[in-house]
Motif scaffolding. Structure first.
Motif, PDB file in Angstrom:
ATOM      1  N   ASP A  40     -60.492  13.633 -31.420  1.00  0.00           N
ATOM      2  CA  ASP A  40     -59.927  14.564 -32.398  1.00  0.00           C
ATOM      3  C   ASP A  40     -58.703  13.967 -33.097  1.00  0.00           C
ATOM      4  N   LEU A  41     -57.843  13.305 -32.296  1.00  0.00           N
ATOM      5  CA  LEU A  41     -56.642  12.686 -32.863  1.00  0.00           C
ATOM      6  C   LEU A  41     -57.019  11.568 -33.831  1.00  0.00           C
ATOM      7  N   ARG A  42     -57.982  10.744 -33.408  1.00  0.00           N
ATOM      8  CA  ARG A  42     -58.391   9.624 -34.255  1.00  0.00           C
ATOM      9  C   ARG A  42     -58.949  10.140 -35.582  1.00  0.00           C
ATOM     10  N   ARG A  43     -59.776  11.175 -35.507  1.00  0.00           N
ATOM     11  CA  ARG A  43     -60.382  11.724 -36.706  1.00  0.00           C
ATOM     12  C   ARG A  43     -59.317  12.334 -37.626  1.00  0.00           C
ATOM     13  N   TYR A  44     -58.377  13.074 -37.065  1.00  0.00           N
ATOM     14  CA  TYR A  44     -57.325  13.703 -37.889  1.00  0.00           C
ATOM     15  C   TYR A  44     -56.428  12.653 -38.532  1.00  0.00           C
ATOM     16  N   VAL A  45     -56.059  11.647 -37.701  1.00  0.00           N
ATOM     17  CA  VAL A  45     -55.198  10.589 -38.240  1.00  0.00           C
ATOM     18  C   VAL A  45     -55.890   9.866 -39.369  1.00  0.00           C
ATOM     19  N   SER A  46     -57.210   9.614 -39.191  1.00  0.00           N
ATOM     20  CA  SER A  46     -57.957   8.916 -40.234  1.00  0.00           C
ATOM     21  C   SER A  46     -57.980   9.731 -41.522  1.00  0.00           C
ATOM     22  N   GLU A  47     -58.205  11.032 -41.406  1.00  0.00           N
ATOM     23  CA  GLU A  47     -58.242  11.879 -42.601  1.00  0.00           C
ATOM     24  C   GLU A  47     -56.852  11.989 -43.237  1.00  0.00           C
ATOM     25  N   TRP A  48     -55.867  12.224 -42.399  1.00  0.00           N
ATOM     26  CA  TRP A  48     -54.490  12.392 -42.904  1.00  0.00           C
ATOM     27  C   TRP A  48     -53.987  11.105 -43.551  1.00  0.00           C
ATOM     28  N   LEU A  49     -54.212   9.980 -42.856  1.00  0.00           N
ATOM     29  CA  LEU A  49     -53.757   8.706 -43.382  1.00  0.00           C
ATOM     30  C   LEU A  49     -54.530   8.326 -44.642  1.00  0.00           C
ATOM     31  N   GLY A  50     -55.827   8.675 -44.680  1.00  0.00           N
ATOM     32  CA  GLY A  50     -56.614   8.385 -45.870  1.00  0.00           C
ATOM     33  C   GLY A  50     -56.113   9.136 -47.081  1.00  0.00           C
ATOM     34  N   ALA A 108     -44.856   6.533 -41.798  1.00  0.00           N
ATOM     35  CA  ALA A 108     -46.090   7.292 -41.538  1.00  0.00           C
ATOM     36  C   ALA A 108     -47.196   6.377 -41.032  1.00  0.00           C
ATOM     37  N   GLN A 109     -47.311   5.180 -41.582  1.00  0.00           N
ATOM     38  CA  GLN A 109     -48.312   4.227 -41.113  1.00  0.00           C
ATOM     39  C   GLN A 109     -48.017   3.794 -39.675  1.00  0.00           C
ATOM     40  N   ALA A 110     -46.727   3.586 -39.406  1.00  0.00           N
ATOM     41  CA  ALA A 110     -46.348   3.225 -38.038  1.00  0.00           C
ATOM     42  C   ALA A 110     -46.638   4.380 -37.085  1.00  0.00           C
ATOM     43  N   LEU A 111     -46.428   5.596 -37.539  1.00  0.00           N
ATOM     44  CA  LEU A 111     -46.711   6.784 -36.724  1.00  0.00           C
ATOM     45  C   LEU A 111     -48.202   6.874 -36.419  1.00  0.00           C
ATOM     46  N   ALA A 112     -49.020   6.623 -37.439  1.00  0.00           N
ATOM     47  CA  ALA A 112     -50.472   6.696 -37.234  1.00  0.00           C
ATOM     48  C   ALA A 112     -50.933   5.620 -36.258  1.00  0.00           C
ATOM     49  N   VAL A 117     -43.629  19.862 -47.707  1.00  0.00           N
ATOM     50  CA  VAL A 117     -44.040  20.703 -46.570  1.00  0.00           C
ATOM     51  C   VAL A 117     -45.331  20.161 -45.960  1.00  0.00           C
ATOM     52  N   THR A 118     -46.296  19.865 -46.795  1.00  0.00           N
ATOM     53  CA  THR A 118     -47.584  19.335 -46.320  1.00  0.00           C
ATOM     54  C   THR A 118     -47.390  17.999 -45.619  1.00  0.00           C
ATOM     55  N   TYR A 119     -46.515  17.184 -46.175  1.00  0.00           N
ATOM     56  CA  TYR A 119     -46.235  15.862 -45.580  1.00  0.00           C
ATOM     57  C   TYR A 119     -45.700  16.047 -44.155  1.00  0.00           C
ATOM     58  N   ARG A 120     -44.743  16.950 -44.013  1.00  0.00           N
ATOM     59  CA  ARG A 120     -44.149  17.167 -42.690  1.00  0.00           C
ATOM     60  C   ARG A 120     -45.157  17.806 -41.722  1.00  0.00           C
ATOM     61  N   VAL A 121     -45.923  18.769 -42.208  1.00  0.00           N
ATOM     62  CA  VAL A 121     -46.904  19.448 -41.349  1.00  0.00           C
ATOM     63  C   VAL A 121     -47.927  18.453 -40.838  1.00  0.00           C
ATOM     64  N   GLY A 122     -48.417  17.589 -41.727  1.00  0.00           N
ATOM     65  CA  GLY A 122     -49.398  16.595 -41.306  1.00  0.00           C
ATOM     66  C   GLY A 122     -48.842  15.671 -40.252  1.00  0.00           C
ATOM     67  N   ALA A 123     -47.607  15.178 -40.474  1.00  0.00           N
ATOM     68  CA  ALA A 123     -46.990  14.292 -39.491  1.00  0.00           C
ATOM     69  C   ALA A 123     -46.733  15.043 -38.181  1.00  0.00           C
TER      70      ALA A 123
END
Length: 607
Positions: A295-305, A185-189, A251-257
């Motif tokens: 938008d991508l940067r913001r979502y990734v930051s929230e999701w990864l956080g 997931a970190q590599a994906l982000a 489910v949430t993990y997969r949806v976020g990714a």
């Protein structure tokens, strides 16, 4: 009318012929009877000669319950003389005799020894004849029935330990898969920050890790929801409180990714479009690209956080669990290493030479092993040489269950085992507080060269005092640890207080090993200890020795080691002590009519 002279002569002649025929028949019958009586007396004399030889059995073998006689020319002549004397006595008796032994009656003997005690078949038959009358009562009451009552509890504890280990393996598998998923997931982000390249390979790896973790999590849930093993009439047991992730977690993990991957694809598409438009339209296109990137940067930051917060908490919990497991493992291994060397007093310099005589290349064991053509066997169970707590726990549970499964069997080996324990010395047979109920039949202990360790040598067959007593001490500790650990595992609070299955198992092992150390000290002092799960029942050192014989002594090397010890203690070669004699006799009595012939008779006399 009166018969004439010719007629009277004919009748006289007929009477003479008839009487002559009857006389001849009587003589032939007398010879037949003499022949039969010769055979009967010859058999009687042969049996007398055989019994005379067997009556000269070795007194020093009687304390081992064995009967065996040596054979020599002088003893054979003495037996023949006694048989001849008995034959002569019969001929001098007042009873009518059809023949006189002094009147041309000649007899010769040929004596051949059979079946010596060095043969396992003969040796074991004599053991069984003795032990079948006294061993079942002693063995059945003292050991088999006692531990047999604990078999359900032992089986339940073994199942609980195995299920706990499986549960821990599932938890470890799930957490390892989540570790891989977090790395991916970190590599994906990180890869999602660029506008080019595909994230499909990372998404595939992430889905594989999440699927493995979800399957393991589902199995953990099933096992926790299943009833824990419970001994009959025993308290309910519980598994430790293990975290189970809800279904929506994955489910949430997969949806976020998936959202990250979709937004990355949208960004890549917008960048491609911006590169394809004319320069005068590029400004609006680039603004659109930047908007997608932001938008991508913001979502990734929230999701990864959010994911990082969860993973940090999971890592902290994992570190704490590993710390607790390490502390509990150290506590258990401290008890495992606390075993004392309080048995070495029996290992003297003098025993070294005796062991060489027994186990050397040309030693007594090899002599009987080679004659009976069997492979050498003996030694401790190899899986008991575990050094770490987890491996030792597995070995102890398996070892204890294996012994429990054997209780209830009464085979020929059981009687042979009891013979070894009753007729040879062992570690505690001279303890003043030892509760002897039937009594050992070992005679004077001073005549036993390996005092206090013979039964252990027979059991393990190792080439030194140190090795045999170490093997016994190790298995004694393992069995007591297994029993005490199982006792702890079946207590409801053991699982309830633990954070993981391994913590429950290690805590039970630490308590079990501590109690086992105390048990071993008591056993080596000659006292008895209680049997877990069987209120009021106790076992002493000798009882534990019986259990180990059940486990190990099902091979012919046990008999060879007994024979070697008997020869070492008595100096008697069992291959020259016979249990049967074949006696052949030849008699040549004088007959009246039948031509004289030598009559042969053969008998076998045995104990």
């Amino acid at each position: 009318m009166f018969p004439t002279g010719n007629e009277r002569g004919g009748m006289t002649l007929f009477a003479l012929v008839a009487l002559s025929a009857l006389f001849i028949v009587a003589i032939v019958l007398a010879d037949v009877v003499r022949s039969r009586m010769t055979a009967m007396d010859a058999e009687s004399d042969a049996r007398r000669a055989g019994r005379t030889l067997l009556a000269s059995f070795e007194p020093s073998l009687l304390k081992y319950g064995l009967f065996g006689a040596s054979e020599s020319a002088s003893r054979t002549k003495a037996a023949e003389a006694l048989a001849a004397e008995a034959s002569a006595e019969r001929s001098k008796g007042a009873a009518f005799r059809f023949y006189d032994a002094s009147d041309g009656f000649r007899r010769t003997f040929a004596i051949e020894p059979l079946y010596h005690l060095g043969d396992h078949r003969v040796f074991q038959r004599q053991i069984l004849e003795r032990m079948k009358y006294i061993a079942p009562i002693e063995f059945g009451i003292e050991v088999t029935e006692k531990l047999f009552k604990a078999k359900p509890q032992i089986a339940a504890a073994k199942q609980y330990a195995e299920l706990s280990q499986q549960l821990q393996e599932l938890v470890n598998k799930r957490e390892a898969a989540l570790d891989r998923a977090w790395t991916t997931a970190q590599a994906l982000a990180g890869a999602a920050g660029g506008s080019g390249g595909s994230l499909q390979s990372l998404m595939n790896r992430l889905h594989e890790s999440l699927e493995e973790a979800e399957n393991a999590n589902r199995d953990v849930s099933k096992q926790l929801n299943a009833p824990a093993p419970r001994a009959p009439n025993g308290p309910e047991t519980t598994f430790p409180h293990v975290t189970v992730y809800p279904l929506d977690f994955f489910v949430t993990y997969r949806v976020g990714a998936g959202t990250v991957a979709s937004m990355h694809e949208a960004l890549a598409a917008a960048a491609a479009e911006a590169a394809a438009v004319p320069k005068e339209q590029a400004g609006a296109a680039l603004e659109r690209v930047e908007r997608f990137r932001e938008d991508l940067r913001r979502y990734v930051s929230e999701w990864l956080g959010a994911r990082r917060a969860f993973e940090t908490k999971r890592a902290q919990e994992g570190n704490e669990i590993r710390r607790l497991e390490a502390n509990q493992r150290k506590a258990a291994e401290t008890q495992l290493n606390r075993r004392r060397d309080n048995w070495k007093d029996l290992c003297t310099v003098e025993t070294m030479a005796d062991y060489l005589t027994l186990t050397g290349p040309d030693g007594l064991f090899e002599k009987y092993r080679a004659y009976n053509e069997h492979s050498a066997a003996g030694g401790i169970e190899p899986e008991l040489d575990a050094e770490d707590a987890e491996s030792f726990l597995t070995s102890a549970v398996r070892f204890t269950n294996a012994i429990g499964e054997l209780t209830g069997e009464l085979l020929d080996e059981t009687f042979v085992n009891e013979y070894a324990i009753m007729h040879f010395t062992y570690r505690t047979d001279d303890k003043p507080k030892y509760p002897v109920k039937l009594g050992t039949n070992i005679g004077d202990r001073a005549s036993h060269r390996l005092r206090g360790q013979e039964a252990e040598f027979i059991l393990y067959g190792l080439p030194s005092c140190h090795m045999n007593l170490t093997a016994m001490h190790t298995e004694l500790f393992v069995l007591r640890t297994g029993l005490r650990t199982m006792e702890e595992l079946l207590k409801p609070e053991t699982g309830a207080k633990a954070a993981t299955p391994w913590l429950a198992l290690l805590a039970a092992l630490a308590q079990g090993a501590k109690a086992a150390n105390d048990d071993v000290d008591v056993l080596l002092s000659g006292e008895a200890v209680d049997i877990p799960f069987v209120p009021g029942a106790t076992m002493d050192y000798r009882d534990h020795l019986r259990l180990f014989y059940l486990l190990h002594s099902r091979d012919e090397s046990t008999l060879s080691r007994m024979q070697a010890l008997i020869e070492l203690n008595t100096g008697i070669d069992l291959m020259r002590r016979y249990t049967a004699m074949r006696v052949r006799t030849e008699a040549a009595p004088s007959f009246l009519v039948i031509p004289t012939a030598r009559k042969e008779t053969e008998v076998v006399v045995s104990y």
